[in-house]
Design a protein around this motif. Structure first.
Motif, PDB file in Angstrom:
ATOM      1  N   VAL A  15       1.210  -0.956   0.104  1.00 48.04           N
ATOM      2  CA  VAL A  15       0.296  -0.051  -0.515  1.00 48.04           C
ATOM      3  C   VAL A  15       0.481   0.951  -0.279  1.00 48.04           C
ATOM      4  CG1 VAL A  15      -1.600   1.279   1.515  1.00 48.04           C
ATOM      5  CG2 VAL A  15      -2.482  -0.761   1.053  1.00 48.04           C
ATOM      6  N   ILE A  16       1.968   0.890   1.045  1.00 45.38           N
ATOM      7  CA  ILE A  16       2.687   2.401   0.731  1.00 45.38           C
ATOM      8  C   ILE A  16       3.605   2.543  -1.053  1.00 45.38           C
ATOM      9  CG2 ILE A  16       4.381   2.996   2.352  1.00 45.38           C
ATOM     10  CD1 ILE A  16       4.129   1.583   4.393  1.00 45.38           C
ATOM     11  N   GLY A  17       3.465   1.719  -1.103  1.00 45.25           N
ATOM     12  CA  GLY A  17       4.260   1.554  -2.302  1.00 45.25           C
ATOM     13  C   GLY A  17       3.667   2.041  -3.614  1.00 45.25           C
ATOM     14  N   PHE A  18       2.113   1.233  -3.481  1.00 47.71           N
ATOM     15  CA  PHE A  18       1.447   1.942  -4.730  1.00 47.71           C
ATOM     16  C   PHE A  18       1.226   3.624  -4.320  1.00 47.71           C
ATOM     17  CE2 PHE A  18       0.316  -2.214  -5.635  1.00 47.71           C
ATOM     18  CZ  PHE A  18       0.989  -2.354  -7.324  1.00 47.71           C
ATOM     19  N   GLY A  19       1.228   3.403  -3.208  1.00 47.96           N
ATOM     20  CA  GLY A  19       0.841   4.925  -2.464  1.00 47.96           C
ATOM     21  C   GLY A  19       2.216   6.335  -2.345  1.00 47.96           C
ATOM     22  N   ALA A  20       3.025   5.854  -3.236  1.00 52.08           N
ATOM     23  CA  ALA A  20       3.883   6.530  -3.105  1.00 52.08           C
ATOM     24  C   ALA A  20       4.124   6.887  -4.897  1.00 52.08           C
ATOM     25  CB  ALA A  20       5.851   6.199  -2.502  1.00 52.08           C
ATOM     26  N   GLY A  21       4.263   5.186  -5.303  1.00 55.36           N
ATOM     27  CA  GLY A  21       4.306   5.561  -6.797  1.00 55.36           C
ATOM     28  C   GLY A  21       3.519   6.240  -7.771  1.00 55.36           C
ATOM     29  N   PHE A  22       2.118   6.822  -7.109  1.00 53.68           N
ATOM     30  CA  PHE A  22       0.781   7.572  -7.712  1.00 53.68           C
ATOM     31  C   PHE A  22       1.217   8.792  -7.023  1.00 53.68           C
ATOM     32  CE2 PHE A  22      -2.133   3.981  -7.768  1.00 53.68           C
ATOM     33  CZ  PHE A  22      -1.558   3.609  -9.281  1.00 53.68           C
TER      34      PHE A  22
END
Length: 101
Positions: A15-22
């Protein structure tokens, strides 16, 4: 229990990785995106219409402009200037033939 904690840690990391990616996507993509470069606007150069003396010296071109004016491909003051030059030239020719010259 350890498997449950590992699953929660993995899900939080995703979740943190996808959030940071977006969140960082506009920053990461912007430098690599193609930049649209446009040429500076040049001032429009409008050619002045050629005058009656110009067309009087070039009667064939004047006749062509008059023909283009009747078809609608040429407009403006050039039409009237070319038409005046043609009419005056034809009038002079008729007058010379009348006098017998």
């Amino acid at each position: 229990m350890i498997q449950g904690k590992a699953l929660i840690v993995v899900l939080i990391a995703l979740v943190i990785g996808f959030g940071a990616g977006f969140a960082l996507r506009p920053i990461v993509i912007a430098p690599n995106a193609p930049i649209a470069i446009t040429a500076p606007q040049l001032p429009q150069v409008t050619a002045e219409p050629r005058g009656k003396p110009y067309f009087a010296a070039r009667l064939e071109e004047a006749r062509q402009v008059v023909a283009d004016c009747t078809h609608g491909s040429v407009r403006g003051d050039e039409c009237s200037n070319a038409e005046q030059a043609v009419v005056e030239a034809e009038g002079r020719d008729r007058f010379k033939r009348f006098l017998g010259n």
